[in-house]
Design a protein around this motif. Structure first.
Motif, PDB file in Angstrom:
ATOM      1  N   GLU A  96      39.623  12.577  -5.691  1.00 55.83           N
ATOM      2  CA  GLU A  96      39.876  13.790  -4.802  1.00 55.83           C
ATOM      3  C   GLU A  96      40.438  13.340  -3.823  1.00 55.83           C
ATOM      4  O   GLU A  96      39.682  13.183  -2.691  1.00 55.83           O
ATOM      5  CB  GLU A  96      38.319  13.951  -5.101  1.00 55.83           C
ATOM      6  N   VAL A  97      41.568  13.949  -3.611  1.00 54.70           N
ATOM      7  CA  VAL A  97      42.577  13.595  -2.063  1.00 54.70           C
ATOM      8  C   VAL A  97      42.994  14.994  -2.136  1.00 54.70           C
ATOM      9  O   VAL A  97      44.681  15.095  -1.373  1.00 54.70           O
ATOM     10  CB  VAL A  97      42.831  12.424  -2.039  1.00 54.70           C
ATOM     11  N   ILE A  98      42.592  16.302  -2.887  1.00 56.12           N
ATOM     12  CA  ILE A  98      43.285  17.196  -1.803  1.00 56.12           C
ATOM     13  C   ILE A  98      42.776  17.635  -0.533  1.00 56.12           C
ATOM     14  O   ILE A  98      43.772  18.585  -0.505  1.00 56.12           O
ATOM     15  CB  ILE A  98      43.479  18.557  -3.416  1.00 56.12           C
ATOM     16  N   GLY A  99      41.466  17.610  -0.836  1.00 49.78           N
ATOM     17  CA  GLY A  99      40.913  18.175   0.295  1.00 49.78           C
ATOM     18  C   GLY A  99      40.945  19.874   0.012  1.00 49.78           C
ATOM     19  O   GLY A  99      40.798  20.638  -0.255  1.00 49.78           O
ATOM     20  N   GLY A 100      39.924  20.241   1.058  1.00 51.67           N
ATOM     21  CA  GLY A 100      39.804  21.733   1.808  1.00 51.67           C
ATOM     22  C   GLY A 100      38.106  21.434   0.966  1.00 51.67           C
ATOM     23  O   GLY A 100      37.752  20.930   0.297  1.00 51.67           O
ATOM     24  N   ILE A 101      37.927  23.032   1.176  1.00 49.79           N
ATOM     25  CA  ILE A 101      36.679  22.912   0.064  1.00 49.79           C
ATOM     26  C   ILE A 101      36.812  23.525  -1.162  1.00 49.79           C
ATOM     27  O   ILE A 101      36.136  22.934  -2.187  1.00 49.79           O
ATOM     28  CB  ILE A 101      35.288  24.862   0.865  1.00 49.79           C
ATOM     29  N   GLU A 102      37.471  25.204  -1.321  1.00 49.52           N
ATOM     30  CA  GLU A 102      37.814  25.546  -3.340  1.00 49.52           C
ATOM     31  C   GLU A 102      39.078  25.235  -2.990  1.00 49.52           C
ATOM     32  O   GLU A 102      40.106  25.168  -2.488  1.00 49.52           O
ATOM     33  CB  GLU A 102      37.351  26.441  -3.738  1.00 49.52           C
ATOM     34  N   PRO A 103      39.928  24.078  -4.587  1.00 51.76           N
ATOM     35  CA  PRO A 103      39.024  23.730  -5.443  1.00 51.76           C
ATOM     36  C   PRO A 103      38.175  22.758  -5.804  1.00 51.76           C
ATOM     37  O   PRO A 103      37.798  22.594  -6.517  1.00 51.76           O
ATOM     38  CB  PRO A 103      39.930  23.838  -6.790  1.00 51.76           C
ATOM     39  N   ALA A 104      38.183  21.984  -4.370  1.00 49.01           N
ATOM     40  CA  ALA A 104      37.554  20.471  -4.351  1.00 49.01           C
ATOM     41  C   ALA A 104      36.231  20.293  -5.027  1.00 49.01           C
ATOM     42  O   ALA A 104      36.095  19.682  -6.028  1.00 49.01           O
ATOM     43  CB  ALA A 104      38.275  20.262  -2.854  1.00 49.01           C
ATOM     44  N   ARG A 105      35.682  21.195  -4.484  1.00 47.53           N
ATOM     45  CA  ARG A 105      34.166  21.289  -4.989  1.00 47.53           C
ATOM     46  C   ARG A 105      34.344  21.708  -6.122  1.00 47.53           C
ATOM     47  O   ARG A 105      33.483  20.968  -7.082  1.00 47.53           O
ATOM     48  CB  ARG A 105      33.404  22.137  -3.909  1.00 47.53           C
ATOM     49  N   SER A 106      35.088  22.372  -6.722  1.00 50.63           N
ATOM     50  CA  SER A 106      34.578  23.250  -8.954  1.00 50.63           C
ATOM     51  C   SER A 106      34.736  21.428  -8.900  1.00 50.63           C
ATOM     52  O   SER A 106      34.588  21.233 -10.372  1.00 50.63           O
ATOM     53  CB  SER A 106      35.527  23.993  -9.318  1.00 50.63           C
ATOM     54  N   LEU A 107      36.146  20.671  -8.920  1.00 48.59           N
ATOM     55  CA  LEU A 107      36.733  20.304  -9.463  1.00 48.59           C
ATOM     56  C   LEU A 107      35.521  19.240  -9.396  1.00 48.59           C
ATOM     57  O   LEU A 107      35.812  18.275 -10.877  1.00 48.59           O
ATOM     58  CB  LEU A 107      37.963  19.676  -8.914  1.00 48.59           C
ATOM     59  N   ILE A 108      35.079  18.460  -8.603  1.00 47.47           N
ATOM     60  CA  ILE A 108      34.160  17.248  -8.062  1.00 47.47           C
ATOM     61  C   ILE A 108      32.706  17.656  -9.450  1.00 47.47           C
ATOM     62  O   ILE A 108      32.787  16.997 -10.230  1.00 47.47           O
ATOM     63  CB  ILE A 108      33.877  17.195  -6.769  1.00 47.47           C
TER      64      ILE A 108
END
Ligand SMILES: NC(=O)C1=CN([C@@H]2O[C@H](COP(=O)(O)OP(=O)(O)OC[C@H]3O[C@@H](n4cnc5c(N)ncnc54)[C@H](O)[C@@H]3O)[C@@H](O)[C@H]2O)C=CC1
Ligand SMILES: N[C@@H](CC=O)C(=O)O
Ligand code: NA
Length: 450
Positions: A96-108
């Motif tokens: 995961e190297v998109i950064g930010g809180i969402e959608p990074a958290r949901s994707l992880i």
């Protein structure tokens, strides 16, 4: 003389081990993601030999298709559907190297629930809600690695988590934001203005998409939270970290520091100290003056350095490139190799360790030295009145000097160690005094004995 390019001195690419490949999904193809994709392609043979199976990039989630990228990649790898990518049955590792809180958290979380291990560089998310991610990784029996999240290429999280796991870390002190170090360094060495130096840092790929995170100290505070959590086996979030950025640092502060033989740096300082009810953690990020003779003063441009002090090892220093696509991708790739090896061996690395559960102190009780610039009326008795204001709040003065005359008169006071609360009360008193026009700057002084 035979000149070798760096790649020509590397051993020949080894034979690719056979067997089921480790399949990797990449989220984001920006500054870091494009370099991760490049290294996955260019080093496929070595990665396979080190992991024990081919490492195959099976998809890249992006926000827009058909863009020109820093690396040549088959167009069929790209997708706009990140969720579908991380929940593919054949994906073993999600980067995961998109950064930010969402959608990074949901994707992880979706990736972990679906059985993938995760490598992330996302300090903002880990510092805000690491505990949710660690719990999900634990439940899924998968790895969550994030070496790139703090100090880019510098191996610092793994040393804290693994190499120093048998020692007691007492303090972590460092420069952990490349952009602000670059700006302060340019202001100090070439007299560049703040805006010009920031633009240069952005052009070089050091600054976050929104440079407020760098300039206001959010990025360094997130890193301080991650460092303190690992070092002291305690959950520390970004909100627990006292944070001040460099937006208020002026050319006059930098010049004043230079006159004292100091340089201004944005420091992250995390320590275990005695609190009101026993050991407690303090974590803070703020600009500070440090002597030019201090090792951190020689950390130039976008480089980072972290000092770790521990009971048995003593002082350790970690130094290197803390930002930029290729250095950060190096840390991501190191994690990727470890996580891929763990997948093949059907094991997982160490998870979160927060057993110590120490309280986090507020800034008021932190002790340090201060450099205070006070604009005053140039009259007899003003110096004595100012000294009295410091004394009333128990803040002892180490040096005082006057600069300018008449309407430009300024007293520059450097204190001995005092608590932040006592210094703040002193500043309040000074601001209310008849012959004080303004307290124009307050900066902490670190890295020097009393
Ligand atoms: N640039 C650096 O020097 C460092 C960056 N990091 C971290 O690495 C991460 C990535 O940073 P950069 O590559 O610099 O950022 P970037 O902004 O260059 O790249 C992020 C990419 O993700 C894409 N993206 C955003 N949301 C998406 C979504 N929902 N689905 C698919 N793609 C999406 C964006 O379009 C962009 O291309 C961040 O968490 C950052 O904090 C960590 C250390 C150093
Ligand atoms: N913006 C960050 C990038 C690395 O984390 C920095 O400047 O250090
Ligand atoms: Na790192």
């Amino acid at each position: 003389m035979n000149q070798h390019s760096p790649s020509s001195v590397l051993p020949a690419t080894p034979a690719t081990p056979q067997g089921r490949p480790v399949r990797v999904a990449l989220l984001g193809c920006g500054v870091v993601g494009s370099q991760v994709a490049r290294l996955l392609q260019e080093q496929a043979g070595d990665l396979a030999a080190r992991v024990g199976a081919p490492v195959e990039l099976v998809g890249i989630a992006v926000r827009r298709l058909g863009l020109a990228r820093d690396v040549d990649l088959p167009e069929e790898l790209f997708t706009l559907d990140a969720h579908a990518l991380v929940t593919r049955d054949d994906v073993d590792v999600v980067v995961e190297v998109i950064g930010g809180i969402e959608p990074a958290r949901s994707l992880i979380l979706a990736a972990l629930e679906h059985g993938a291990s995760v490598v992330s560089a996302n300090k903002a998310l880990l510092a805000e809600d690491g505990s949710t991610l660690f719990a999900a990784a634990e439940k899924a029996g998968r790895d969550l690695y994030y070496e790139a999240a703090v100090a880019g290429a510098i191996p610092i999280l793994r040393p804290l988590r693994e190499s120093l796991a048998g020692d007691q870390v007492t303090r972590v002190l460092g420069i952990v934001n490349g952009t602000t170090n670059f700006i302060l360094d340019r202001m100090d060495s070439s007299g560049a203005g703040f805006d010009e130096a920031l633009q240069e840092a952005q052009d070089l790929g050091y600054a976050e998409a929104d440079p407020t995170a760098d300039v206001e100290g959010f990025d360094a505070a997130a890193k301080a939270a991650i460092l303190a959590s690992l070092a002291f086996h305690t959950r520390v979030t970004a909100a627990d970290v006292h944070r001040e950025g460099i937006a208020e640092v002026t050319a006059s502060d930098v010049a004043s520091a230079a006159e004292m033989g100091c340089v201004v740096k944005l420091l992250a300082i995390c320590a275990v100290q005695e609190g009101p009810d026993g050991p407690a953690v303090s974590a803070r990020v703020h600009p500070a003056m440090i002597p030019r003779s201090h090792p951190l003063a020689s950390v130039r441009e976008a480089y980072n350095a972290v000092f770790v002090e521990s009971q048995a090892a003593g002082q350790l220093m970690f130094y290197g490139p803390g930002a930029g696509g290729s250095p950060t991708a190096s840390a991501v790739m190191g994690d990727l190799v470890t996580v891929a090896r763990n997948r093949l061996a059907d094991v997982r690395g160490a998870g979160e360790s927060s057993y110590a559960d120490l309280p986090v102190l507020d800034m008021g009780s932190t002790q340090t030295r201060y450099h205070v610039q006070i604009d005053v009326d140039d009259k007899a008795g003003v110096l004595a009145a100012v000294a009295l204001a410091f004394a009333e709040h128990g803040v002892s003065i180490q040096t005082v000097r006057q600069e300018g005359r008449g309407d430009d008169a300024q007293l520059v006071v450097v204190s001995h160690r005092a608590s932040d609360a006592d210094l703040a009360a002193t500043v309040d008193t000074l601001r209310g005094m008849a012959n004080v026009r303004d307290v124009s700057s307050v900066m902490r002084v670190e890295g020097e004995s009393e």
